[in-house]
Scaffold this active site. Structure first.
Site, PDB file in Angstrom:
ATOM      1  N   SER A 257       0.811   1.821   2.817  1.00 43.44           N
ATOM      2  CA  SER A 257       1.991   1.464   3.611  1.00 43.44           C
ATOM      3  C   SER A 257       1.803   1.908   5.045  1.00 43.44           C
ATOM      4  CB  SER A 257       3.237   2.125   3.028  1.00 43.44           C
ATOM      5  OG  SER A 257       3.339   3.443   3.527  1.00 43.44           O
ATOM      6  N   LYS A 258       2.425   1.154   5.923  1.00 46.75           N
ATOM      7  CA  LYS A 258       2.153   1.417   7.342  1.00 46.75           C
ATOM      8  C   LYS A 258       2.687   2.772   7.792  1.00 46.75           C
ATOM      9  CE  LYS A 258       6.075  -1.234   9.056  1.00 46.75           C
ATOM     10  NZ  LYS A 258       6.455  -2.547   9.489  1.00 46.75           N
TER      11      LYS A 258
END
Ligand code: GLU
Length: 487
Positions: A257-258
């Site tokens: 996930s960013k």
């Protein structure tokens, strides 16, 4: 006579709502390989139906990132093609027409529930332990009622009338049969109150109109696919083949996930990962060439690719592995090519340095480099003396006295050396260690820190050769002065 097989058409369909995602490149790679292998078409479609979050900047970043990777598409918003436009925001009328057709056939209905009403009812249902999702209130509206509200200008959405019974099934090419009870599928929104389509409607309509034969996408969309199958049925269309690729996961199996992981392709490019190494790495996330071969080119992948060998387990997205792979690619090229690529981006600030010096330095650093953006950091000491802690001069189990003796003796023998080559330097320093009875490693460490200002560096004698005698002697003198106070 059997019908001729259809020409393969695949698409990657990013939503331009942020930096270009590494997961998009991952899916795009498999699309690209399959299209090239089969002589089919690879389409880039921009799914910008989220009007608030979509930006043109994000779209051009995606395009630039795919170009950098070398995943060229045959049709897309920038190159056009026979099935355009390829930006969903330019196809609104098409989606509206299709929603209208579903309303006409009764496969869809208008829903006038406001967001507030929906939220209140959902809350009430939840407190009673009821099902999430839409309660289908407007599904029971008579045609007349619906028309009246429509004519009064009441805002509304269009929803799919999902069958209440039965199952919806499809065969995923790499996962096998997937089926869901229709009772678990929501009467999904197809057209929003602003007249814009949802992902589901636009995606299905476009995949059909663009004659996509294989939908390759990430595993996280698998729950959307039954909804899409129902839509294909409602339109009376044959669905494409579906392939849900394993998600990219961290060591702890969480989805990357960013917030926690670098997911932007811009970051990979800035760091100096080579596109071919990144593609190789992404390929390994879902496929292998067999025979335990981990390093292979895009061409090799195209040659021997098959969906049968796609692993749905999803190996770990391990940046250390990417660093290793990138290093392999870096070492496999010539120093000339490496330097060219460092300069082209550029990954160095030193664009005015003489080419032969840069080449010699590149050849030395090539062995140790993992990312091209490390170049300046790894080679800075060639161009200027870096501050260092004099205590670094002291090898383990030695003291200041040793450092002072080593530097004095070292300067003595090197001063007399005229042929300033790596071999000659090696011989002289080796000889010095022997005559003095010093551990070679200890002597090298003193010289290494004095000359390169760091304890870990490029090979010592080659480095000294490149630096030249004058500069080396000056650095040794400076180290000698710095060592005066060492305990
Ligand atoms: N717009 C979706 C995405 O960004 C496309 C998913 C699909 O390929 O159907 O992932």
């Amino acid at each position: 006579m059997a019908a001729a097989p259809r020409r393969v058409r695949v698409r990657v369909a990013p939503s331009p709502t942020g930096p270009p995602h590494v997961g998009t490149a991952y899916v795009g790679l498999f699309d690209y390989v399959f299209a090239r292998q089969t002589g089919g078409d690879f389409v880039l479609r921009i799914e910008d139906t989220d009007r608030e979050r979509s930006t043109r900047q994000s779209e051009s970043d995606i395009i630039a990132a795919f170009r950098w990777l070398g995943l060229a598409w045959d049709e897309g918003p920038d190159v056009g093609g026979p099935f355009g436009p390829y930006r969903q925001s330019e196809r609104s009328h098409i989606y509206r027409q299709h929603a209208e057709a579903l309303l006409q056939s009764g496969a869809a209905y208008r829903c006038f529930c406001t967001p507030q009403e929906l939220a209140a009812r959902r809350q009430a249902r939840r407190s009673q332990g009821g099902q999430a999702g839409y309660d289908r209130l407007c599904r029971g509206l008579s045609e007349q009622e619906a028309r009246q509200r429509l004519e009064a200008g009441a805002p509304h959405v269009v929803r799919l009338r999902v069958p209440l019974e039965g199952e919806t099934a499809f065969d995923d090419l790499v996962r096998g049969a997937v089926s869901v009870h229709n009772a678990q599928i929501d009467d999904q929104v197809l057209l929003k109150s602003d007249g814009y389509p949802t992902y589901h409607l636009a995606n299905v309509v476009d995949d059909h109109l663009m004659e996509i034969t294989h939908v390759v996408r990430a595993e996280e969309w698998i729950s959307s696919t039954p909804k899409h199958i129902l839509l294909y049925k409602a339109f009376g269309w044959a669905p494409p083949v579906f392939i849900h690729m394993p998600l990219l996961r961290n060591k702890d199996r969480s989805k990357i996930s960013k917030r926690r992981d670098p997911t932007s392709l811009l970051w990979y490019r800035e760091q100096g990962y080579l596109p071919e190494a990144l593609l190789n790495f992404l390929a390994l996330m879902g496929w292998s060439l067999g025979e335990e071969r981990e390093v292979f080119s895009l061409e090799e992948m195209i040659e021997s690719f098959s969906w049968e060998r796609v692993k749905t387990g999803g190996p770990v997205f391990d940046l250390q592995k990417l660093d290793w792979l990138n290093g392999e690619y870096i070492r496999a090229m010539s120093a000339e090519e490496l330097l060219e690529r460092i300069i082209a981006e550029p990954y160095t600030r030193r664009l005015d340095e003489p080419a032969d010096g840069m080449l010699a330095i590149t050849a030395l650093v090539q062995e140790r480099m993992k990312r091209l953006a490390e170049f300046d950091e790894l080679t800075g000491f060639f161009f200027e003396r870096k501050p260092y802690d004099p205590a670094d001069l002291v090898p383990s189990k030695q003291d200041g006295d040793f450092v002072r003796q080593a530097l004095a003796a070292g300067r003595g023998v090197l001063e007399g050396l005229d042929a300033w080559s790596a071999e000659a330097l090696d011989a002289v320093v080796r000889g010095l260690a022997e005559t003095r009875g010093w551990k070679r490693g200890a002597l090298y460490m003193v010289l290494r820190v004095a000359v390169t200002c760091r304890r870990v560096s490029t090979p010592l004698f080659e480095t000294m050769e490149v630096l030249g005698k004058d500069e080396c002697m000056a650095r040794l003198a400076a180290a000698d002065a710095a060592a005066a106070d060492l305990p």
